[in-house]
Scaffold this motif. Structure first.
Motif, mmCIF file in Angstrom:
data_model
loop_
_atom_site.group_PDB
_atom_site.id
_atom_site.type_symbol
_atom_site.label_atom_id
_atom_site.label_comp_id
_atom_site.label_asym_id
_atom_site.label_seq_id
_atom_site.Cartn_x
_atom_site.Cartn_y
_atom_site.Cartn_z
ATOM 1 N N GLN A 27 0.830 -1.208 0.000
ATOM 2 C CA GLN A 27 0.000 0.000 0.000
ATOM 3 C C GLN A 27 0.868 1.262 0.000
ATOM 4 O OE1 GLN A 27 -3.741 -0.390 2.618
ATOM 5 N NE2 GLN A 27 -2.337 -1.983 3.378
ATOM 6 N N ALA A 28 1.927 1.245 0.783
ATOM 7 C CA ALA A 28 2.815 2.408 0.857
ATOM 8 C C ALA A 28 3.621 2.588 -0.434
ATOM 9 C CB ALA A 28 3.744 2.286 2.066
ATOM 10 N N VAL A 29 4.008 1.497 -1.076
ATOM 11 C CA VAL A 29 4.720 1.594 -2.361
ATOM 12 C C VAL A 29 3.797 2.212 -3.411
ATOM 13 C CG1 VAL A 29 5.775 0.268 -4.253
ATOM 14 C CG2 VAL A 29 6.378 -0.238 -1.872
ATOM 15 N N ALA A 30 2.535 1.808 -3.419
ATOM 16 C CA ALA A 30 1.586 2.390 -4.375
ATOM 17 C C ALA A 30 1.404 3.881 -4.114
ATOM 18 C CB ALA A 30 0.252 1.660 -4.308
ATOM 19 N N ALA A 50 -0.111 0.878 -11.200
ATOM 20 C CA ALA A 50 -0.621 -0.505 -11.211
ATOM 21 C C ALA A 50 0.495 -1.485 -10.846
ATOM 22 C CB ALA A 50 -1.211 -0.838 -12.578
ATOM 23 N N ALA A 51 1.673 -1.297 -11.415
ATOM 24 C CA ALA A 51 2.802 -2.184 -11.100
ATOM 25 C C ALA A 51 3.207 -2.055 -9.635
ATOM 26 C CB ALA A 51 3.979 -1.883 -12.015
ATOM 27 N N ALA A 52 3.105 -0.862 -9.079
ATOM 28 C CA ALA A 52 3.425 -0.683 -7.659
ATOM 29 C C ALA A 52 2.470 -1.508 -6.795
ATOM 30 C CB ALA A 52 3.354 0.792 -7.289
ATOM 31 N N TRP A 53 1.201 -1.505 -7.138
ATOM 32 C CA TRP A 53 0.234 -2.325 -6.399
ATOM 33 C C TRP A 53 0.565 -3.810 -6.532
ATOM 34 C CZ3 TRP A 53 -2.807 -1.164 -2.634
ATOM 35 C CH2 TRP A 53 -3.374 0.116 -2.526
ATOM 36 N N LEU A 54 1.003 -4.221 -7.708
ATOM 37 C CA LEU A 54 1.129 -5.643 -8.031
ATOM 38 C C LEU A 54 2.523 -6.228 -7.833
ATOM 39 C CD1 LEU A 54 -1.015 -5.464 -11.272
ATOM 40 C CD2 LEU A 54 -1.690 -6.511 -9.080
ATOM 41 N N VAL A 90 6.636 -5.677 -13.159
ATOM 42 C CA VAL A 90 6.592 -6.597 -12.010
ATOM 43 C C VAL A 90 7.752 -7.590 -12.107
ATOM 44 C CG1 VAL A 90 5.251 -8.450 -10.920
ATOM 45 C CG2 VAL A 90 4.137 -6.284 -11.577
ATOM 46 N N ALA A 91 7.991 -8.124 -13.288
ATOM 47 C CA ALA A 91 9.067 -9.106 -13.476
ATOM 48 C C ALA A 91 10.427 -8.531 -13.105
ATOM 49 C CB ALA A 91 9.087 -9.593 -14.924
ATOM 50 N N HIS A 92 10.636 -7.275 -13.418
ATOM 51 C CA HIS A 92 11.986 -6.696 -13.279
ATOM 52 C C HIS A 92 12.112 -5.672 -12.168
ATOM 53 C CE1 HIS A 92 13.701 -8.811 -16.641
ATOM 54 N NE2 HIS A 92 12.574 -8.588 -17.302
ATOM 55 N N HIS A 93 11.128 -5.609 -11.282
ATOM 56 C CA HIS A 93 11.195 -4.573 -10.248
ATOM 57 C C HIS A 93 12.369 -4.791 -9.298
ATOM 58 C CE1 HIS A 93 8.954 -7.439 -7.644
ATOM 59 N NE2 HIS A 93 9.441 -6.732 -6.630
ATOM 60 N N SER A 94 12.936 -3.688 -8.917
ATOM 61 C CA SER A 94 13.931 -3.628 -7.844
ATOM 62 C C SER A 94 15.049 -4.660 -7.957
ATOM 63 C CB SER A 94 13.232 -3.700 -6.495
ATOM 64 O OG SER A 94 12.346 -2.613 -6.386
ATOM 65 N N VAL A 119 10.087 4.569 -16.072
ATOM 66 C CA VAL A 119 9.015 3.927 -15.320
ATOM 67 C C VAL A 119 9.599 2.881 -14.375
ATOM 68 C CG1 VAL A 119 6.789 2.756 -15.439
ATOM 69 C CG2 VAL A 119 7.452 4.333 -17.245
ATOM 70 N N LEU A 120 10.525 2.067 -14.858
ATOM 71 C CA LEU A 120 11.166 1.093 -13.982
ATOM 72 C C LEU A 120 11.951 1.814 -12.882
ATOM 73 C CD1 LEU A 120 11.709 -1.843 -13.273
ATOM 74 C CD2 LEU A 120 13.677 -1.769 -14.824
ATOM 75 N N ASP A 121 12.648 2.885 -13.238
ATOM 76 C CA ASP A 121 13.360 3.669 -12.222
ATOM 77 C C ASP A 121 12.406 4.152 -11.134
ATOM 78 O OD1 ASP A 121 15.774 3.424 -13.613
ATOM 79 O OD2 ASP A 121 15.864 5.535 -14.209
ATOM 80 N N ALA A 122 11.244 4.639 -11.527
ATOM 81 C CA ALA A 122 10.284 5.154 -10.548
ATOM 82 C C ALA A 122 9.722 4.030 -9.677
ATOM 83 C CB ALA A 122 9.157 5.907 -11.248
ATOM 84 N N LEU A 123 9.480 2.859 -10.253
ATOM 85 C CA LEU A 123 9.012 1.721 -9.465
ATOM 86 C C LEU A 123 10.089 1.288 -8.474
ATOM 87 C CD1 LEU A 123 6.852 -0.378 -8.810
ATOM 88 C CD2 LEU A 123 7.768 -1.773 -10.695
ATOM 89 N N VAL A 124 11.324 1.237 -8.927
ATOM 90 C CA VAL A 124 12.445 0.919 -8.041
ATOM 91 C C VAL A 124 12.482 1.918 -6.886
ATOM 92 C CG1 VAL A 124 14.983 0.987 -7.892
ATOM 93 C CG2 VAL A 124 13.871 -0.257 -9.757
ATOM 94 N N THR A 125 12.328 3.191 -7.201
ATOM 95 C CA THR A 125 12.377 4.226 -6.180
ATOM 96 C C THR A 125 11.239 4.066 -5.174
ATOM 97 O OG1 THR A 125 13.448 5.726 -7.732
ATOM 98 C CG2 THR A 125 12.424 6.729 -5.796
ATOM 99 N N ALA A 126 10.047 3.818 -5.669
ATOM 100 C CA ALA A 126 8.904 3.634 -4.766
ATOM 101 C C ALA A 126 9.136 2.447 -3.836
ATOM 102 C CB ALA A 126 7.623 3.444 -5.575
ATOM 103 N N ASP A 127 9.613 1.342 -4.381
ATOM 104 C CA ASP A 127 9.829 0.129 -3.593
ATOM 105 C C ASP A 127 10.990 0.293 -2.617
ATOM 106 O OD1 ASP A 127 9.471 -2.531 -2.754
ATOM 107 O OD2 ASP A 127 10.623 -3.348 -4.433
ATOM 108 N N LEU A 128 12.059 0.900 -3.079
ATOM 109 C CA LEU A 128 13.283 0.941 -2.278
ATOM 110 C C LEU A 128 13.419 2.205 -1.434
ATOM 111 C CD1 LEU A 128 15.753 -0.780 -4.734
ATOM 112 C CD2 LEU A 128 14.430 -1.775 -2.849
#
Length: 184
Positions: A27-30, A50-54, A90-94, A119-128
């Protein structure tokens, strides 16, 4: 835009909420991905959120067939017909590619094209920049937390020793893009 994100949130809740603390993280990553939306083109925001949620649904027992959650989550989403961009994120996150190498699963992860992009950079940032219980962390705090949680011999620990400098650059690029998108 809202429909894909709502569907992602529902699916994540179905599979991740039973996992306890990980649901707080997702939830916090999203929410963090929403904050980082300015770092990507407007047409990419929906896929980012969507990828952040999933991103962690592969941890669910009914999905986690290989026990490598990025691969398991991506395969499940692909089978459900989710957009390829979301599936590949989702496959390549973080740093999944680094862990796949540690686990001898690179060939399996290669089922999903890797795109080194904002987009992958932003997902990495949200997760990490989000802790395991949804806490806001700096990148360095998050990596320290991961390294402390996993023993030195664990493939996850070995992964982060190798991946940390590369992914730190993804976070830096995201924060730079976000700053550039802000009105002056």
């Amino acid at each position: 835009m809202a429909a894909l994100i709502e569907d992602a949130a529902r699916l994540a809740e179905q599979f991740v909420s039973p996992l306890g603390r990980r649901w707080l993280h997702v939830q916090a990553v999203a929410a963090r991905a929403e904050e980082l939306a300015g770092a990507v083109r407007p047409a990419q925001v929906e896929h980012l959120i969507a990828a952040a949620w999933l991103h962690d649904i592969g941890y669910a027992a009914e999905i986690g067939l290989t026990k490598f959650h990025p691969l398991d989550g991506a395969r499940h989403l692909r089978d459900l017909g989710w957009p390829a961009d979301v599936v590949n994120l989702v496959a390549h996150h973080s740093g999944a590619r680094f862990e796949a190498a540690e686990r001898g699963m690179s060939e399996q992860l290669d089922e999903f094209p890797f795109a080194d992009n904002p987009v992958l950079d932003a997902l990495v940032t949200a997760d990490l920049t989000t802790g395991p219980g949804g806490e806001r962390f700096t990148y360095d705090e998050r990596i320290a937390e991961i390294l402390k949680r996993y023993p030195v011999a664990d493939p996850v620990h070995r992964t982060w020793v190798k991946a940390a400098p590369v992914l730190k650059e993804a976070v830096r690029r995201t924060m730079e893009r976000l700053a550039e998108s802000q009105p002056r």
